[in-house]
Design a protein around this motif. Sequence first.
Motif, PDB file in Angstrom:
ATOM      1  N   THR A   1      -3.782   9.649 -32.389  1.00  0.00           N
ATOM      2  CA  THR A   1      -3.974  10.631 -31.320  1.00  0.00           C
ATOM      3  C   THR A   1      -2.619  11.133 -30.852  1.00  0.00           C
ATOM      4  OG1 THR A   1      -3.898   9.023 -29.495  1.00  0.00           O
ATOM      5  CG2 THR A   1      -6.059   9.450 -30.481  1.00  0.00           C
ATOM      6  N   LEU A   2      -2.562  12.404 -30.531  1.00  0.00           N
ATOM      7  CA  LEU A   2      -1.420  12.995 -29.848  1.00  0.00           C
ATOM      8  C   LEU A   2      -1.994  14.191 -29.096  1.00  0.00           C
ATOM      9  CD1 LEU A   2       2.139  13.731 -31.157  1.00  0.00           C
ATOM     10  CD2 LEU A   2       0.971  15.276 -29.612  1.00  0.00           C
ATOM     11  N   GLY A   3      -1.954  14.124 -27.778  1.00  0.00           N
ATOM     12  CA  GLY A   3      -2.539  15.205 -27.007  1.00  0.00           C
ATOM     13  C   GLY A   3      -1.960  15.314 -25.611  1.00  0.00           C
ATOM     14  N   VAL A   4      -2.065  16.520 -25.071  1.00  0.00           N
ATOM     15  CA  VAL A   4      -1.601  16.827 -23.718  1.00  0.00           C
ATOM     16  C   VAL A   4      -2.711  17.629 -23.043  1.00  0.00           C
ATOM     17  CG1 VAL A   4       0.127  18.083 -22.364  1.00  0.00           C
ATOM     18  CG2 VAL A   4       0.825  16.829 -24.414  1.00  0.00           C
ATOM     19  N   LEU A   5      -2.977  17.329 -21.786  1.00  0.00           N
ATOM     20  CA  LEU A   5      -3.995  18.061 -21.043  1.00  0.00           C
ATOM     21  C   LEU A   5      -3.688  19.565 -21.049  1.00  0.00           C
ATOM     22  CD1 LEU A   5      -4.416  15.676 -17.979  1.00  0.00           C
ATOM     23  CD2 LEU A   5      -6.003  15.950 -19.914  1.00  0.00           C
ATOM     24  N   ALA A   6      -4.722  20.382 -21.163  1.00  0.00           N
ATOM     25  CA  ALA A   6      -4.570  21.829 -21.338  1.00  0.00           C
ATOM     26  C   ALA A   6      -3.631  22.501 -20.331  1.00  0.00           C
ATOM     27  CB  ALA A   6      -5.940  22.506 -21.340  1.00  0.00           C
ATOM     28  N   PRO A   7      -3.715  22.204 -19.027  1.00  0.00           N
ATOM     29  CA  PRO A   7      -2.818  22.900 -18.093  1.00  0.00           C
ATOM     30  C   PRO A   7      -1.328  22.595 -18.296  1.00  0.00           C
ATOM     31  CG  PRO A   7      -4.613  21.833 -16.919  1.00  0.00           C
ATOM     32  CD  PRO A   7      -4.672  21.363 -18.333  1.00  0.00           C
TER      33      PRO A   7
ATOM     34  N   GLY B   1      -0.513  11.686 -24.172  1.00  0.00           N
ATOM     35  CA  GLY B   1      -0.122  10.453 -24.831  1.00  0.00           C
ATOM     36  C   GLY B   1      -0.173  10.569 -26.339  1.00  0.00           C
ATOM     37  N   VAL B   2       0.355   9.552 -26.972  1.00  0.00           N
ATOM     38  CA  VAL B   2       0.336   9.439 -28.421  1.00  0.00           C
ATOM     39  C   VAL B   2       0.052   7.985 -28.783  1.00  0.00           C
ATOM     40  CG1 VAL B   2       2.858   9.097 -28.596  1.00  0.00           C
ATOM     41  CG2 VAL B   2       1.583   9.938 -30.577  1.00  0.00           C
ATOM     42  N   CYS B   3      -0.771   7.802 -29.803  1.00  0.00           N
ATOM     43  CA  CYS B   3      -1.103   6.457 -30.296  1.00  0.00           C
ATOM     44  C   CYS B   3      -1.023   6.459 -31.814  1.00  0.00           C
ATOM     45  CB  CYS B   3      -2.525   6.069 -29.893  1.00  0.00           C
ATOM     46  SG  CYS B   3      -2.844   6.097 -28.127  1.00  0.00           S
ATOM     47  N   CYS B   4      -0.283   5.508 -32.356  1.00  0.00           N
ATOM     48  CA  CYS B   4      -0.117   5.397 -33.797  1.00  0.00           C
ATOM     49  C   CYS B   4      -0.492   3.993 -34.255  1.00  0.00           C
ATOM     50  CB  CYS B   4       1.342   5.659 -34.190  1.00  0.00           C
ATOM     51  SG  CYS B   4       1.987   7.239 -33.658  1.00  0.00           S
ATOM     52  N   ARG B   5      -0.665   3.867 -35.557  1.00  0.00           N
ATOM     53  CA  ARG B   5      -0.835   2.538 -36.134  1.00  0.00           C
ATOM     54  C   ARG B   5      -0.016   2.455 -37.411  1.00  0.00           C
ATOM     55  NH1 ARG B   5      -6.251   4.423 -37.568  1.00  0.00           N
ATOM     56  NH2 ARG B   5      -6.237   4.853 -39.786  1.00  0.00           N
ATOM     57  N   LYS B   6       0.513   1.264 -37.641  1.00  0.00           N
ATOM     58  CA  LYS B   6       1.270   1.011 -38.863  1.00  0.00           C
ATOM     59  C   LYS B   6       0.295   0.539 -39.938  1.00  0.00           C
ATOM     60  CE  LYS B   6       5.472  -0.393 -36.455  1.00  0.00           C
ATOM     61  NZ  LYS B   6       6.397  -1.515 -36.228  1.00  0.00           N
ATOM     62  N   GLU B   7       0.538   1.006 -41.158  1.00  0.00           N
ATOM     63  CA  GLU B   7      -0.309   0.625 -42.287  1.00  0.00           C
ATOM     64  C   GLU B   7       0.584   0.169 -43.438  1.00  0.00           C
ATOM     65  OE1 GLU B   7      -2.377   4.250 -43.104  1.00  0.00           O
ATOM     66  OE2 GLU B   7      -3.759   3.988 -41.423  1.00  0.00           O
TER      67      GLU B   7
ATOM     68  N   ARG C   1       0.118  22.163 -21.439  1.00  0.00           N
ATOM     69  CA  ARG C   1       0.558  22.522 -22.785  1.00  0.00           C
ATOM     70  C   ARG C   1       1.595  23.636 -22.712  1.00  0.00           C
ATOM     71  NH1 ARG C   1      -5.485  22.140 -25.169  1.00  0.00           N
ATOM     72  NH2 ARG C   1      -5.613  19.876 -25.023  1.00  0.00           N
ATOM     73  N   ARG C   2       2.353  23.759 -23.778  1.00  0.00           N
ATOM     74  CA  ARG C   2       3.413  24.769 -23.910  1.00  0.00           C
ATOM     75  C   ARG C   2       4.574  24.521 -22.955  1.00  0.00           C
ATOM     76  NH1 ARG C   2       2.265  27.441 -28.043  1.00  0.00           N
ATOM     77  NH2 ARG C   2       0.214  28.224 -28.489  1.00  0.00           N
ATOM     78  N   LEU C   3       4.745  23.265 -22.560  1.00  0.00           N
ATOM     79  CA  LEU C   3       5.893  22.870 -21.739  1.00  0.00           C
ATOM     80  C   LEU C   3       6.823  21.932 -22.507  1.00  0.00           C
ATOM     81  CD1 LEU C   3       4.033  22.196 -18.351  1.00  0.00           C
ATOM     82  CD2 LEU C   3       5.412  24.195 -18.955  1.00  0.00           C
ATOM     83  N   GLY C   4       6.544  21.711 -23.781  1.00  0.00           N
ATOM     84  CA  GLY C   4       7.376  20.836 -24.596  1.00  0.00           C
ATOM     85  C   GLY C   4       6.971  19.374 -24.561  1.00  0.00           C
ATOM     86  N   LEU C   5       5.850  19.068 -23.927  1.00  0.00           N
ATOM     87  CA  LEU C   5       5.446  17.667 -23.793  1.00  0.00           C
ATOM     88  C   LEU C   5       4.960  17.079 -25.121  1.00  0.00           C
ATOM     89  CD1 LEU C   5       3.586  18.027 -20.385  1.00  0.00           C
ATOM     90  CD2 LEU C   5       5.954  17.355 -20.777  1.00  0.00           C
ATOM     91  N   GLY C   6       4.139  17.827 -25.853  1.00  0.00           N
ATOM     92  CA  GLY C   6       3.699  17.369 -27.169  1.00  0.00           C
ATOM     93  C   GLY C   6       4.881  17.208 -28.103  1.00  0.00           C
ATOM     94  N   SER C   7       5.829  18.135 -28.024  1.00  0.00           N
ATOM     95  CA  SER C   7       7.041  18.035 -28.852  1.00  0.00           C
ATOM     96  C   SER C   7       7.830  16.784 -28.505  1.00  0.00           C
ATOM     97  CB  SER C   7       7.919  19.272 -28.655  1.00  0.00           C
ATOM     98  OG  SER C   7       7.288  20.408 -29.177  1.00  0.00           O
TER      99      SER C   7
END
Length: 178
Positions: free
Chosen positions: A92-98, A71-77, A100-106
Amino acid sequence: MGSTTTTTEDKSKAAAFRIGLGDITPNNLGQLKRLNTVLFPVVYTSSFYKEVLEVGEFAKIIYFNDICVGGVCCRKENVPGSTSLQNLYIATLGVLAPYRRLGLGSKLLKHILENAKLPSSSGPKIAKVYLHVQTNNEEAVEFYKKYGFEVVEKCENYYPQFDVKDAFKLEKVLIEKN
């Protein structure tokens, strides 16, 4: 949840999988909380999650074959001295370790950047997107640089509760201020 089919090369064969971005709602907020507990060494407050429910396209869960894996979570300022510009902070921006490297974070980051560039008919435009990364997280720094972020500052003792206390501030300017 919107879904797209993506193909990737496995070491021995091509595998098809479904990736979808989902909105954060009161019904799946618990999934996001559990993900963040696993992904990040920070405990986020209930006010953080209340804000996440209010940022619309700037908070998403990503699914891999219908499994919530990141998931990703942002806030406006508000930008000081401007009523027409805001900054967007990626908390926050993160993907569970197993997964990763599948383009999900991208996919998560591209979604945020694309929406940050969209013209807003009802409010301020996003001037820049920024975040903090621990100085020892070279993989994350390189990931963000690939999308045009630049290290603009080293923040000493940014994470006082951690062994690695210093962070880099990375940012991507979308609109130059006059």
